[in-house]
Structure formats: C-alpha cells, structure tokens
Scaffold this active site. Structure first.
Site, mmCIF file in Angstrom:
data_model
loop_
_atom_site.group_PDB
_atom_site.id
_atom_site.type_symbol
_atom_site.label_atom_id
_atom_site.label_comp_id
_atom_site.label_asym_id
_atom_site.label_seq_id
_atom_site.Cartn_x
_atom_site.Cartn_y
_atom_site.Cartn_z
ATOM 1 N N GLY A 220 0.833 -1.200 0.000
ATOM 2 C CA GLY A 220 0.000 0.000 0.000
ATOM 3 C C GLY A 220 0.862 1.241 0.000
ATOM 4 N N ASN A 221 0.292 2.388 0.348
ATOM 5 C CA ASN A 221 1.089 3.616 0.455
ATOM 6 C C ASN A 221 0.447 4.528 1.498
ATOM 7 O OD1 ASN A 221 -0.816 5.506 -0.971
ATOM 8 N ND2 ASN A 221 -0.482 3.986 -2.589
ATOM 9 N N TYR A 222 1.026 5.704 1.685
ATOM 10 C CA TYR A 222 0.634 6.558 2.807
ATOM 11 C C TYR A 222 -0.538 7.497 2.525
ATOM 12 C CZ TYR A 222 5.132 5.135 4.754
ATOM 13 O OH TYR A 222 6.176 4.406 5.230
ATOM 14 N N ALA A 290 -3.517 7.634 -4.988
ATOM 15 C CA ALA A 290 -2.162 7.096 -5.135
ATOM 16 C C ALA A 290 -2.330 5.606 -5.434
ATOM 17 C CB ALA A 290 -1.378 7.325 -3.856
#
Ligand code: PMT
Length: 412
Positions: A220-222, A290
């Site tokens: 995943g990402n932030y 994102a």
C-alpha cells in the site's frame, strides 16, 4: 439534530401523503419547526386538520386564506426556511417544478425558495420510468435540487424498485445529514448565486490502493484521502454531482455533502473497473488517488509463514487508470491528474501529462515541507500544455479551490 431548523414540507396528491405525518413527527422530535404547504389534490389524501395538529401551525394551501384581503406570502416562506422538502412529490408536481408552472402555492413557494430543496418522488413504476418523468428529475437535479430515492439519495441509474417514496426515517436522516454539513450552511447563505458546477458530474479518485499479498498483508502507500476528499467537497459545494471512488482510507474520513456518492474499493483493479464504467457519463475526472503500479502476481490463500532467510514476491503491473481514461476521453470531457514526485519533478510531471492525455497535471513534491501524503496542507504547481503556475503552501481545502478554479477556466 435538526434543532431550530425551519423546514417547509410540501405535500402533494399521492397515496404516500399519509407518510408525511411520520416525517413531521420525526422532524419535530429532532427539534425542527415545520410549515406545511399542501397542493389542492394533496388535501384529497390527508386533511389539513391532522397536519396542523401535528405541526401546531395552520396549513398553507391557497394564496388567499380568507376573503378579507390577507394572503400567504410564498416569498416570505422562501426566506424563512432552512430547507424545503417535498414528500411525497408526484409526477405532476415534479413536472411543474421542472418547467416553472406556478399554478399553486407549493410551486410558487418552490420558485421563491432561497434554501436547498429536497424532493422525494412517489408514483408507480411506469410513471416513474417514463422518459418525461426521468427528464424532469434530471432537470430538477441540474437546478441543484436533491432527489431522495430509496437507497442512494441520488437519481437512480437503474429503475427496478424505484418510484415508491423513500421511507420517512431515511428521508429525515438524509435531511439531517445534509443540513449539518459545512457545505450546506454556506450554500444557504449564497443560494441566490447560481453555482458554477450545477448540472456537472465529476469523478474523483482518492486514497491509496491495497494490493493483497496474503489474507493479512498488502502492498500500500501513505495516502490518507485528504486531498481527494477536499476536491470532492469543493466540487459538491459548487453544485456538481460527485462520484468519489476511494481506496481504503481511515474511518475518520467522512463526506459531508449529499451531492457526493462514495464508492469504496480496495485494489487498483477494482478502482480501474469503477472508473471505467463511470467516466463515459462524467464531465470531468480528477485522479488524485495514489494507485499502486504493481500487485503481487499471486495472492497466497493462507498467511505466509516465515521460512529460511527471506522471500521474493513477484509483481505484475496494474492497469493505469489515468491512461485508460485518457484513451476514451471525449471532446467535451476534462481529465486532470496528479503527480507525486521525489526528484526531477517537473520532467516527470510533463511526461505524465502527455502520456496519460491529461488536460493538466497537479504536481506535488515530497521535497516540500507540508506537501503530499497525510498532511492537512499541500504545495502544488499546475502544469498544462501552456505553462506552469506555482502556488504557495495552503490547506488542502484551499488547494482544492485552486484546482477547481483551473478546471472552470478551461471552459470559460
Ligand atoms: O491522500 P493524501 O494523504 O491527502 O495525499 C495526497 C496525494 C499526495 C496522494 C495526492 O496529492 C497525489 O499526489 N496523488 C497522486 C499520487 C500518485 O500516485 O501519483 P503518480 O505520479 O504515481 O500517478 C500519476 C497519476 O496517474 C495520478 O493522477 C494517479 O492517480 C494516476 N495513476 C497512477 C497509477 C495507476 N496505475 N493508475 C493511475 O490512474
């Protein structure tokens, strides 16, 4: 709560008129003041005596209440109300509202209304499905009214089970949510101004995507979703209907405007599918999510156990949502992208602008303090084929305004 809110309740000639008693009871229980305006045929279904007993106010139906020259002012009612709810709304009333046929007190009140108007249709399915009714509902929606239907609170894309009036408790809950939202209080104060995105449909992606490795792990990402949610609220505030496709964001991320329809997805593939089906009916898409560019080639069905020194996960490319929409973009559609960069920012953004067929791209860099993931602020540059404009650090709400201003300037 609806404490102190002033609601004009319009009742029309439908068998569902008896349900307006339940609506009144719930509105009053939540602290609202209710003024009923009923059409002549509404009175065939429910008596003004019942309604005035419930609201503790005389019911308004005729322009002139008595033969002494006193009359009811629809203009005053339009200024008094915090909201107008028309429930049940028959096909005839919806048609008159859409076409400005002011032949009764309810329609004149509607035409003078300065507050948001909510419409809960009630009719049989054939009448509801008729192209005339559907067109009138679309017209009402394009004028900035809210159509409350069973389920979503948005104009239905499928007709099954439609036409029946939404249940009173759901109508009241919809109204309560709408009136407590920040965008609404602002809307009432500027309701005389035509909202610049009224009638427009905007698709927005927000948040991260999660790509499953096994039942407990993901790539995943932030991204928090803050930037995308601010864009959605700003578009809704300007009158647009928003489809917000969002990846897994924290439960504290809530939408407040009833003009926003939220679709939750998890992976890039799910987001791709949702966007591809929505974009053809949209005027604009703003791709702020994102999105993970890669996903594990296989997803383990059980939790992967620790063995040996390490492990390799083979990744496969995910679909590029922006590039897919860029390929099918119609002449009258707008496509806006984001670029989150860590180095050589402008060149990478320029490359994405062309490759994905964006009308413009919003560049934010992780090298700028207060910009990018999770913060309440962002610092952007807008890059189009005609040049680059830099903006200072602002709140994400202010940044959203700059971006939507730029979209509006494309069509000015
Ligand atoms: O959510 P927040 O915490 O508020 O943070 C906001 C943000 C930093 C996520 C946001 O401002 C932002 O920059 N979003 C885009 C992040 C990104 O992934 O950019 P990118 O350069 O990888 O992608 C370029 C564009 O293509 C983006 O519009 C992206 O949505 C889109 N894309 C990327 C990959 C993919 N497979 N499909 C896509 O549509």
């Amino acid at each position: 709560m609806l404490q102190g809110k002033k609601i004009v309740l319009g009742i029309t000639g439908s068998i569902a008129a008896y349900k307006s008693c339940l609506i009144i009871r719930q509105l009053i229980k939540k602290g609202a003041e209710v003024q009923v305006v009923i059409t002549p045929s509404g009175k065939e279904f429910i008596t003004p005596i019942t309604l005035s007993a419930l609201t503790s106010k005389p019911v308004i139906s005729e322009f002139f209440s008595q033969r002494d020259g006193t009359w009811h002012s629809h203009v005053d009612l339009g200024l008094w109300a915090d909201a107008m709810l028309i429930a049940p709304a028959t096909a005839a009333t919806i048609g008159k509202m859409a076409n400005g046929i002011a032949d009764n007190m309810l329609i004149t009140t509607y035409l003078s209304m300065k507050a948001p108007v909510f419409v809960a249709p009630a009719m049989d399915l054939d009448m509801y499905a008729h192209p005339s009714t559907q067109q009138n509902l679309k017209t009402l929606q394009s004028y900035g009214n809210y159509i409350i239907e069973p389920g979503t609170g948005f104009l239905a894309s499928k007709l099954e089970g439609k036409g029946r009036m939404e249940e009173p408790e759901n109508i009241v809950a919809f109204l309560e949510k709408a009136l407590s939202s920040a965008s609404f209080s602002e809307e009432k104060t500027k309701s005389c101004v035509r909202q610049s995105l009224t009638g427009k449909k905007v698709l927005i992606t927000a948040g991260p995507t999660y790509e499953k490795i096994d039942p407990v792990r993901f790539i995943g990402n932030y991204s928090s979703g803050k930037m995308g949610f601010s864009l959605a609220e700003e578009c809704a505030r300007r009158g647009a209907q928003v489809e917000l496709v969002c990846g897994p964001v924290s439960s504290s991320m809530q939408i407040t405007s009833p003009r926003i329809h939220r679709i939750d997805v998890e992976s890039a593939r799910e987001m791709h599918e949702a966007c591809l089906s929505l974009y053809p009916s949209m005027d604009t898409a703003i791709l702020c999510a994102a999105v993970a560019d890669f996903a594990p080639e296989t997803i383990a069905s059980q939790k992967i156990k620790r063995t040996g020194d390490g492990m390799l996960i083979r990744l496969k490319p995910n679909p590029d949502i922006a590039a897919s929409l860029g390929q099918i973009k119609g002449k009258h559609q707008t496509l806006v992208g984001f670029a989150l960069e860590t180095h050589d920012e402008e060149n990478h953004a320029q490359d994405k602008l062309k490759r994905k067929n964006f009308d413009f791209i919003v560049l934010n860099s992780l090298n700028d303090e207060g910009a990018g993931f999770r913060t309440d602020t962002n610092k952007i540059s807008i890059i189009s084929r005609s040049g680059k404009v830099d903006f200072p650090l602002k709140t994400k709400q202010e940044v959203a305004k700059d971006i939507i201003d730029q979209i509006e300037s494309l069509h000015a």
